[in-house]
Design a protein around this motif. Structure first.
Motif, mmCIF file in Angstrom:
data_model
loop_
_atom_site.group_PDB
_atom_site.id
_atom_site.type_symbol
_atom_site.label_atom_id
_atom_site.label_comp_id
_atom_site.label_asym_id
_atom_site.label_seq_id
_atom_site.Cartn_x
_atom_site.Cartn_y
_atom_site.Cartn_z
ATOM 1 N N LYS A 158 0.834 -1.207 0.000
ATOM 2 C CA LYS A 158 0.000 0.000 0.000
ATOM 3 C C LYS A 158 0.870 1.259 0.000
ATOM 4 C CE LYS A 158 -3.875 -2.240 2.350
ATOM 5 N NZ LYS A 158 -4.642 -2.353 3.613
ATOM 6 N N GLU A 159 1.943 1.242 0.804
ATOM 7 C CA GLU A 159 2.859 2.388 0.835
ATOM 8 C C GLU A 159 3.509 2.608 -0.518
ATOM 9 O OE1 GLU A 159 5.695 2.128 3.971
ATOM 10 O OE2 GLU A 159 4.184 1.976 5.557
ATOM 11 N N TYR A 160 3.865 1.515 -1.185
ATOM 12 C CA TYR A 160 4.461 1.580 -2.524
ATOM 13 C C TYR A 160 3.518 2.288 -3.492
ATOM 14 C CZ TYR A 160 5.763 -0.295 -7.152
ATOM 15 O OH TYR A 160 6.080 -0.440 -8.485
ATOM 16 N N LEU A 161 2.241 1.892 -3.474
ATOM 17 C CA LEU A 161 1.260 2.507 -4.367
ATOM 18 C C LEU A 161 1.019 3.970 -4.011
ATOM 19 C CD1 LEU A 161 -1.418 -0.279 -4.890
ATOM 20 C CD2 LEU A 161 0.084 0.704 -6.605
ATOM 21 N N GLU A 162 0.911 4.257 -2.724
ATOM 22 C CA GLU A 162 0.705 5.647 -2.305
ATOM 23 C C GLU A 162 1.840 6.535 -2.766
ATOM 24 O OE1 GLU A 162 -1.028 6.737 1.608
ATOM 25 O OE2 GLU A 162 -0.919 4.587 2.017
ATOM 26 N N PHE A 163 3.068 6.034 -2.612
ATOM 27 C CA PHE A 163 4.233 6.809 -3.029
ATOM 28 C C PHE A 163 4.139 7.170 -4.512
ATOM 29 C CE2 PHE A 163 8.304 6.731 -5.271
ATOM 30 C CZ PHE A 163 8.931 7.807 -4.686
ATOM 31 N N TRP A 164 3.839 6.194 -5.366
ATOM 32 C CA TRP A 164 3.807 6.461 -6.806
ATOM 33 C C TRP A 164 2.595 7.289 -7.210
ATOM 34 C CZ3 TRP A 164 7.848 6.605 -9.542
ATOM 35 C CH2 TRP A 164 8.939 5.786 -9.238
ATOM 36 N N LEU A 165 1.471 7.104 -6.544
ATOM 37 C CA LEU A 165 0.311 7.961 -6.824
ATOM 38 C C LEU A 165 0.633 9.410 -6.480
ATOM 39 C CD1 LEU A 165 -2.600 5.709 -5.504
ATOM 40 C CD2 LEU A 165 -2.310 6.486 -7.873
ATOM 41 N N ASN A 166 1.285 9.620 -5.342
ATOM 42 C CA ASN A 166 1.687 10.976 -4.947
ATOM 43 C C ASN A 166 2.696 11.567 -5.924
ATOM 44 O OD1 ASN A 166 0.119 11.323 -2.617
ATOM 45 N ND2 ASN A 166 1.562 10.160 -1.368
ATOM 46 N N SER A 167 3.645 10.755 -6.363
ATOM 47 C CA SER A 167 4.676 11.231 -7.288
ATOM 48 C C SER A 167 4.071 11.651 -8.625
ATOM 49 C CB SER A 167 5.729 10.136 -7.518
ATOM 50 O OG SER A 167 6.435 9.870 -6.330
ATOM 51 N N ILE A 168 3.141 10.843 -9.133
ATOM 52 C CA ILE A 168 2.480 11.191 -10.398
ATOM 53 C C ILE A 168 1.668 12.465 -10.219
ATOM 54 C CG2 ILE A 168 0.772 10.459 -12.113
ATOM 55 C CD1 ILE A 168 1.640 7.543 -11.502
ATOM 56 N N SER A 169 0.945 12.570 -9.098
ATOM 57 C CA SER A 169 0.134 13.766 -8.851
ATOM 58 C C SER A 169 0.989 15.023 -8.762
ATOM 59 C CB SER A 169 -0.659 13.605 -7.547
ATOM 60 O OG SER A 169 -1.573 12.544 -7.654
ATOM 61 N N LEU A 170 2.191 14.879 -8.195
ATOM 62 C CA LEU A 170 3.078 16.026 -8.046
ATOM 63 C C LEU A 170 3.646 16.459 -9.385
ATOM 64 C CD1 LEU A 170 4.650 17.967 -6.137
ATOM 65 C CD2 LEU A 170 6.445 16.227 -6.060
ATOM 66 N N HIS A 171 4.145 15.500 -10.171
ATOM 67 C CA HIS A 171 4.842 15.829 -11.407
ATOM 68 C C HIS A 171 3.918 15.904 -12.631
ATOM 69 C CE1 HIS A 171 8.777 15.596 -9.544
ATOM 70 N NE2 HIS A 171 8.411 14.477 -8.959
ATOM 71 N N ALA A 172 2.747 15.249 -12.558
ATOM 72 C CA ALA A 172 1.828 15.268 -13.706
ATOM 73 C C ALA A 172 0.398 15.390 -13.203
ATOM 74 C CB ALA A 172 2.006 14.001 -14.545
ATOM 75 N N PRO A 173 0.056 16.517 -12.554
ATOM 76 C CA PRO A 173 -1.306 16.680 -12.042
ATOM 77 C C PRO A 173 -2.316 16.647 -13.184
ATOM 78 C CG PRO A 173 -0.107 18.771 -11.982
ATOM 79 C CD PRO A 173 0.892 17.715 -12.323
ATOM 80 N N GLY A 174 -3.382 15.899 -12.981
ATOM 81 C CA GLY A 174 -4.416 15.809 -14.011
ATOM 82 C C GLY A 174 -4.229 14.669 -14.986
ATOM 83 N N ALA A 175 -3.046 14.036 -14.990
ATOM 84 C CA ALA A 175 -2.806 12.925 -15.916
ATOM 85 C C ALA A 175 -3.591 11.697 -15.466
ATOM 86 C CB ALA A 175 -1.309 12.603 -15.981
ATOM 87 N N SER A 176 -4.151 10.970 -16.427
ATOM 88 C CA SER A 176 -4.928 9.766 -16.113
ATOM 89 C C SER A 176 -4.007 8.608 -15.740
ATOM 90 C CB SER A 176 -5.786 9.370 -17.316
ATOM 91 O OG SER A 176 -6.754 10.363 -17.586
ATOM 92 N N ILE A 177 -4.497 7.767 -14.824
ATOM 93 C CA ILE A 177 -3.712 6.633 -14.327
ATOM 94 C C ILE A 177 -4.506 5.346 -14.484
ATOM 95 C CG2 ILE A 177 -2.581 5.607 -12.308
ATOM 96 C CD1 ILE A 177 -2.311 8.447 -11.155
ATOM 97 N N LEU A 178 -3.872 4.340 -15.042
ATOM 98 C CA LEU A 178 -4.433 2.990 -15.078
ATOM 99 C C LEU A 178 -3.613 2.134 -14.121
ATOM 100 C CD1 LEU A 178 -4.965 4.173 -18.117
ATOM 101 C CD2 LEU A 178 -5.562 1.806 -18.618
ATOM 102 N N MET A 179 -4.283 1.522 -13.157
ATOM 103 C CA MET A 179 -3.596 0.656 -12.202
ATOM 104 C C MET A 179 -3.652 -0.776 -12.728
ATOM 105 S SD MET A 179 -5.019 2.427 -8.719
ATOM 106 C CE MET A 179 -3.713 1.875 -7.662
#
Length: 483
Positions: free
Chosen positions: A25-46
């Motif tokens: 869960k921490e791994y996923l949270e880290f990458w979700l936060n990183s994407i949100s920081l560097h690419a806000p608004g970009a779509s994500i497929l898990m």
């Protein structure tokens, strides 16, 4: 711009061990936060992998497992402040796409995932942007640029020697002047339009064009992997990606390699060797601009060296705080409500080290003591500061309370610099607390401290003017602008 795939191992979410599940869960949270920081608004497929290990052949049991994973993912997604659009798997009614790499078709096949990626990309606003046909023609010409190279010598001996003939290969980069010439050949005569075109294709990730220095501006990167390969020759895990020891010995750079991995200091000779003496000024400017490197200016250095702060991750030595025992004051920057991105602490250290010698002669400067999560840096008459990273908090300790407001201001300016250059202007969420000399309460929020005029953090105007003047803080903006 872009569509991001966040790939995870589904088995981690189904293990009975609580630690394994929490780590996932921490791994996923880290990458979700990183994407949100560097690419806000970009779509994500898990994307969940190892379906073949999760699927025991019982369809009902598999459905329960996938629903359970989806529920865990949904909890992670909903509790986050920064939220990117998550593309749900509408066919299965879950928040992610389970994949079996052995299958191409069906709900669990690669083709279904590929279809969703294309469909998601086609709905992005930037894909629908109207672009001049001359621009698309120009970028096609840029990407088709080739260069002539000699093929490598054959490893096996030939009975009949044949003179090798040069071959044409795609270029990794082109000069800015070459782009201007290509643009002119199809009717784009204005350099302003060329710059606008390059900015758009840079934002789309088609080319890489940085403009902070003349050296950076004069090169347009066509193949980003070439750049990644160059950087990874320096920023690397020495335990996993070892250098050829015999070759390093042959070129006499054993001590340089040891210094780079032990102390985070890379010599100019070593960088030139690692980069094959190719575009070294460009690479140094690029790493300086992205705060991955700063020049090391201290008295005992006979040759030019650079601090690579990310390599300090290998250094676990404890920084001495002897100077802080008699009299010191502290503040803390708490990123718990948001998150502290990887690299922010190292970039802060990089900037603090660089700024510490701005108004001090190099032969008089005291060399900083640096490690993985801490740094002690000397600022001349303004004393020592110690930076410490503990989980999602950064502590700033100062041994001369008189100048604490000055150091606090510098810290905030450096964070702003990192937000501007390393996170593309995205705000880092944090709360700042200042130590209360009265000790009750021990720390007070920055806002409340301002309101009550907490000393020694906030002075009357006469005292503040004296400290600002003596600290030469007017030079800080100019330094950060030119760093």
């Amino acid at each position: 711009h872009g569509v991001y795939l966040l790939v995870f191992d589904m088995r981690q979410f189904l293990r009975k061990s609580r630690n394994a599940s929490e780590d996932a869960k921490e791994y996923l949270e880290f990458w979700l936060n990183s994407i949100s920081l560097h690419a806000p608004g970009a779509s994500i497929l898990m994307v969940g992998t190892y379906l073949d290990s999760v699927d025991t052949g019982d369809d009902d049991e598999l459905t329960v497992k996938l629903k359970s994973i989806s529920l865990s993912l949904t909890k992670i997604i909903t509790k986050r402040k920064r939220k990117n659009p998550i593309v749900r798997n509408s066919k299965l009614g879950i928040a992610f796409f389970p994949v079996d790499n052995t299958k191409r078709e069906g709900n669990y096949g690669i083709e279904n995932l590929q279809k969703m990626i294309i469909e998601t990309a086609q709905h992005q606003d930037y894909v629908k942007r109207q672009v001049s046909l001359r621009w698309t023609k120009c970028v096609d010409l840029i990407l088709k640029e080739t260069e002539e190279i000699m093929p490598p010598k054959p490893k096996t001996k030939r009975t009949v020697w044949e003179e090798p003939k040069p071959i044409q290969v795609p270029r990794n980069h082109v000069s800015y002047d070459r782009v201007v010439a290509l643009a002119k050949s199809i009717g784009i005569v204005s350099r302003e339009e060329v710059d606008e075109m390059l900015r758009m294709f840079h934002d789309l990730g088609i080319v890489l064009h940085l403009t902070a220095t003349e050296t950076l501006r004069n090169m347009v990167i066509i193949n980003p992997q070439w750049l990644i390969d160059k950087i990874s020759k320096v920023i690397r895990d020495d335990e996993i990606h070892r250098f050829d020891e015999k070759e390093i010995q042959n070129v006499g750079l054993e001590a340089d390699v040891m210094s780079m991995f032990k102390d985070g200091l890379a010599s100019k000779d070593l960088l030139e060797y690692l980069w094959d003496k190719e575009h070294v000024p460009y690479m140094i400017d690029l790493m300086r601009e992205t705060l991955l490197l700063s020049e090391w200016k201290f008295s005992d250095i006979q040759e030019k060296k650079y601090l690579i702060p990310s390599l300090l991750l290998n250094c676990d030595k404890e920084v001495s705080t002897e100077e802080m025992k008699k009299q010191s004051i502290s503040c803390v920057f708490d990123f718990t409500k948001g998150f502290l991105p990887v690299g922010v602490f190292q970039r802060l250290v990089c900037l603090f080290v660089a700024i510490s010698v701005q108004n001090i002669k190099s032969e008089e400067a005291i060399e900083p003591s640096l490690s993985k999560d801490s740094a002690k840096i000397w600022f001349g008459e303004f004393g020592f500061i110690v930076l410490r990273k503990r989980e999602s908090k950064i502590f700033l300790h100062m041994n001369k309370p008189k100048y604490c407001s000055r150091h606090l201001s510098v810290f905030q300016s450096l964070l702003n610099k990192i937000e501007k250059d390393a996170t593309k202007g995205k705000r880092l969420e944090y709360a700042c607390f200042l130590q209360n000399p009265e000790k009750d309460p021990p720390f007070i929020s920055l806002q409340e401290s301002k309101e009550i005029g907490l000393k020694p953090w906030f002075h009357n105007k006469a005292e503040e003017s004296e400290i600002i003047s003596s600290a030469s803080s007017k030079n800080l903006d100019a330094f950060l602008e030119n760093f």
